[in-house]
Design a protein around this motif. Structure first.
Motif, PDB file in Angstrom:
ATOM      1  N   LEU A   1       0.814  -1.223   0.000  1.00  0.00           N
ATOM      2  CA  LEU A   1       0.000   0.000   0.000  1.00  0.00           C
ATOM      3  C   LEU A   1       0.844   1.268   0.000  1.00  0.00           C
ATOM      4  N   GLY A   2       2.137   1.124   0.233  1.00  0.00           N
ATOM      5  CA  GLY A   2       3.017   2.284   0.194  1.00  0.00           C
ATOM      6  C   GLY A   2       3.327   2.721  -1.226  1.00  0.00           C
ATOM      7  N   HIS A   3       2.967   1.876  -2.167  1.00  0.00           N
ATOM      8  CA  HIS A   3       3.280   2.148  -3.562  1.00  0.00           C
ATOM      9  C   HIS A   3       2.113   2.850  -4.254  1.00  0.00           C
ATOM     10  N   PRO A   4       2.328   4.053  -4.810  1.00  0.00           N
ATOM     11  CA  PRO A   4       1.198   4.788  -5.422  1.00  0.00           C
ATOM     12  C   PRO A   4       0.501   4.034  -6.559  1.00  0.00           C
ATOM     13  N   LEU A   5       1.257   3.273  -7.347  1.00  0.00           N
ATOM     14  CA  LEU A   5       0.624   2.540  -8.449  1.00  0.00           C
ATOM     15  C   LEU A   5      -0.308   1.452  -7.920  1.00  0.00           C
ATOM     16  N   VAL A   6       0.089   0.831  -6.814  1.00  0.00           N
ATOM     17  CA  VAL A   6      -0.757  -0.202  -6.197  1.00  0.00           C
ATOM     18  C   VAL A   6      -2.055   0.430  -5.710  1.00  0.00           C
ATOM     19  N   LYS A   7      -1.948   1.627  -5.120  1.00  0.00           N
ATOM     20  CA  LYS A   7      -3.141   2.332  -4.639  1.00  0.00           C
ATOM     21  C   LYS A   7      -4.107   2.600  -5.788  1.00  0.00           C
ATOM     22  N   ILE A   8      -3.561   3.083  -6.892  1.00  0.00           N
ATOM     23  CA  ILE A   8      -4.425   3.387  -8.048  1.00  0.00           C
ATOM     24  C   ILE A   8      -5.064   2.097  -8.571  1.00  0.00           C
ATOM     25  N   TYR A   9      -4.263   1.048  -8.647  1.00  0.00           N
ATOM     26  CA  TYR A   9      -4.779  -0.240  -9.112  1.00  0.00           C
ATOM     27  C   TYR A   9      -5.927  -0.710  -8.207  1.00  0.00           C
ATOM     28  N   LEU A  10      -5.700  -0.660  -6.887  1.00  0.00           N
ATOM     29  CA  LEU A  10      -6.723  -1.134  -5.945  1.00  0.00           C
ATOM     30  C   LEU A  10      -7.973  -0.259  -6.016  1.00  0.00           C
ATOM     31  N   PHE A  11      -7.777   1.040  -6.234  1.00  0.00           N
ATOM     32  CA  PHE A  11      -8.916   1.953  -6.351  1.00  0.00           C
ATOM     33  C   PHE A  11      -9.787   1.554  -7.550  1.00  0.00           C
ATOM     34  N   VAL A  12      -9.154   1.319  -8.678  1.00  0.00           N
ATOM     35  CA  VAL A  12      -9.871   0.897  -9.892  1.00  0.00           C
ATOM     36  C   VAL A  12     -10.559  -0.446  -9.653  1.00  0.00           C
ATOM     37  N   LEU A  13      -9.819  -1.371  -9.044  1.00  0.00           N
ATOM     38  CA  LEU A  13     -10.351  -2.718  -8.788  1.00  0.00           C
ATOM     39  C   LEU A  13     -11.599  -2.677  -7.910  1.00  0.00           C
ATOM     40  N   VAL A  14     -11.580  -1.844  -6.865  1.00  0.00           N
ATOM     41  CA  VAL A  14     -12.702  -1.816  -5.921  1.00  0.00           C
ATOM     42  C   VAL A  14     -13.862  -0.965  -6.449  1.00  0.00           C
ATOM     43  N   VAL A  15     -13.540   0.193  -7.015  1.00  0.00           N
ATOM     44  CA  VAL A  15     -14.586   1.178  -7.299  1.00  0.00           C
ATOM     45  C   VAL A  15     -15.404   0.869  -8.553  1.00  0.00           C
ATOM     46  N   LEU A  16     -14.756   0.604  -9.665  1.00  0.00           N
ATOM     47  CA  LEU A  16     -15.513   0.492 -10.925  1.00  0.00           C
ATOM     48  C   LEU A  16     -16.568  -0.624 -10.902  1.00  0.00           C
ATOM     49  N   PRO A  17     -16.254  -1.820 -10.380  1.00  0.00           N
ATOM     50  CA  PRO A  17     -17.313  -2.846 -10.343  1.00  0.00           C
ATOM     51  C   PRO A  17     -18.503  -2.470  -9.446  1.00  0.00           C
ATOM     52  N   LEU A  18     -18.305  -1.508  -8.524  1.00  0.00           N
ATOM     53  CA  LEU A  18     -19.439  -1.076  -7.695  1.00  0.00           C
ATOM     54  C   LEU A  18     -20.504  -0.405  -8.566  1.00  0.00           C
TER      55      LEU A  18
ATOM     56  N   PHE B   1     -17.702  -8.976  -2.244  1.00  0.00           N
ATOM     57  CA  PHE B   1     -16.286  -9.338  -2.070  1.00  0.00           C
ATOM     58  C   PHE B   1     -15.410  -8.089  -2.039  1.00  0.00           C
ATOM     59  N   LEU B   2     -15.655  -7.150  -2.947  1.00  0.00           N
ATOM     60  CA  LEU B   2     -14.803  -5.960  -3.033  1.00  0.00           C
ATOM     61  C   LEU B   2     -14.941  -5.079  -1.789  1.00  0.00           C
ATOM     62  N   LEU B   3     -16.161  -4.992  -1.236  1.00  0.00           N
ATOM     63  CA  LEU B   3     -16.335  -4.196  -0.014  1.00  0.00           C
ATOM     64  C   LEU B   3     -15.620  -4.876   1.163  1.00  0.00           C
ATOM     65  N   LEU B   4     -15.682  -6.217   1.191  1.00  0.00           N
ATOM     66  CA  LEU B   4     -14.956  -6.962   2.224  1.00  0.00           C
ATOM     67  C   LEU B   4     -13.451  -6.724   2.087  1.00  0.00           C
ATOM     68  N   PHE B   5     -12.977  -6.758   0.851  1.00  0.00           N
ATOM     69  CA  PHE B   5     -11.566  -6.526   0.550  1.00  0.00           C
ATOM     70  C   PHE B   5     -11.155  -5.115   0.988  1.00  0.00           C
ATOM     71  N   LEU B   6     -12.023  -4.146   0.709  1.00  0.00           N
ATOM     72  CA  LEU B   6     -11.759  -2.757   1.106  1.00  0.00           C
ATOM     73  C   LEU B   6     -11.683  -2.645   2.629  1.00  0.00           C
ATOM     74  N   TYR B   7     -12.557  -3.395   3.317  1.00  0.00           N
ATOM     75  CA  TYR B   7     -12.546  -3.404   4.788  1.00  0.00           C
ATOM     76  C   TYR B   7     -11.224  -3.976   5.310  1.00  0.00           C
ATOM     77  N   GLU B   8     -10.723  -5.020   4.652  1.00  0.00           N
ATOM     78  CA  GLU B   8      -9.421  -5.581   5.031  1.00  0.00           C
ATOM     79  C   GLU B   8      -8.325  -4.530   4.906  1.00  0.00           C
ATOM     80  N   LEU B   9      -8.367  -3.770   3.791  1.00  0.00           N
ATOM     81  CA  LEU B   9      -7.363  -2.716   3.591  1.00  0.00           C
ATOM     82  C   LEU B   9      -7.478  -1.664   4.699  1.00  0.00           C
ATOM     83  N   PHE B  10      -8.732  -1.345   5.074  1.00  0.00           N
ATOM     84  CA  PHE B  10      -8.960  -0.375   6.145  1.00  0.00           C
ATOM     85  C   PHE B  10      -8.340  -0.867   7.461  1.00  0.00           C
ATOM     86  N   LEU B  11      -8.485  -2.186   7.727  1.00  0.00           N
ATOM     87  CA  LEU B  11      -7.993  -2.729   8.994  1.00  0.00           C
ATOM     88  C   LEU B  11      -6.472  -2.665   9.117  1.00  0.00           C
ATOM     89  N   ILE B  12      -5.780  -2.563   7.993  1.00  0.00           N
ATOM     90  CA  ILE B  12      -4.317  -2.413   8.051  1.00  0.00           C
ATOM     91  C   ILE B  12      -3.970  -1.160   8.857  1.00  0.00           C
TER      92      ILE B  12
END
Lengths: 119, 137
Positions: A56-73, B44-55
């Protein structure tokens, strides 16, 4: 005269992009997060605190995770909205659009806060 | 003859559907399951996001939650979510060739080739992410 709906194409576009991200990335991430360790394929350390924090310290990882979590919502919001119509649910007192897309917007805010503010 | 739209009193016909219409045949059922896949992926993604939050809550809290994720109930959830996610991938890339027209120069790429490339891309991306976690990359 037919009034062009300007909002619908935007939400449809988000549905579409989110669908691609979900199709491409969801299966492997579900497998790694949830099943690889119980199946003894992956050492729990790999998904452990130190590793994840370093990632999570890596900015590219943050952007990747943001895309991964947000868009499918947005993809899910769109599908849930139309499924509810298909099931015969009519408008609640709060509009269904606000309920579904609003949920996705809240998720976006949470993801932005967690990824870009907490870390 | 002078017909104005305003002269007509439109009555909107709302066809009443039973809430269980999608249980009537397998195609309707699979359509509903495809729609439902998005909810499992979202969960799943919200659960995953919660895991990231717990860090951010420190190692003890994070590890405790990770241990609970290895409980049978969560494993069942992950298995169901994976099946739904795979179903989404198969249905999504299965029709992509018919929805998205791809042109190379002036020639149209046949839909079956577009779908095949999408699946090939999916496999490559999945392997790359897998290798990243397995420490090969």
């Amino acid at each position: 005269m037919y009034k062009m709906d300007k909002k619908e194409p935007f939400w449809w576009g988000m549905f579409s992009v989110g669908g691609v991200v979900a199709a491409l990335l969801a299966p492997i991430h579900i497998f790694i997060s949830g099943l690889a360790v119980p199946l003894n394929l992956l050492d729990a350390e790999v998904l452990g605190y130190a590793q994840m924090k370093a990632l999570l310290g890596h900015p590219l990882v943050k952007i990747y995770l943001f895309v991964l979590v947000v868009l499918p919502l947005y993809h899910a919001a769109h599908r849930i909205r139309f499924s509810l119509y298909e099931l015969g649910v009519r408008e609640f007192r709060i509009s269904m659009d606000i309920l579904c897309y609003g949920g996705a917007l809240i998720g976006t805010g949470l993801a932005a806060y967690i990824l870009f503010h907490l870390f | 003859m002078n017909l104005h739209h305003e002269d007509y009193q439109h009555k909107v016909y709302i066809r009443r559907k039973s809430p269980t219409w999608w249980l009537r045949n397998i195609k309707y059922f699979m359509f509903m399951m495809r729609e439902l896949s998005s909810a499992f992926i979202g969960a799943f993604l919200l659960l995953f996001l919660y895991e990231l939050f717990l860090i951010s809550k420190g190692e003890a809290v994070f590890n405790q939650f990770q241990t609970s994720l290895r409980s049978p109930a969560f494993i069942v959830f992950y298995v169901i979510a994976l099946i739904f996610a795979l179903y989404h991938t198969v249905t999504w890339f299965g029709v992509v060739g018919r929805i998205q027209q791809v042109k190379v120069g002036k020639t149209k790429v046949p839909p079956s080739l577009v779908t095949a490339s999408a699946f090939a891309g999916w496999i490559v991306v999945s392997i790359a992410i897998g290798l990243f976690f397995f420490g090969v990359i």
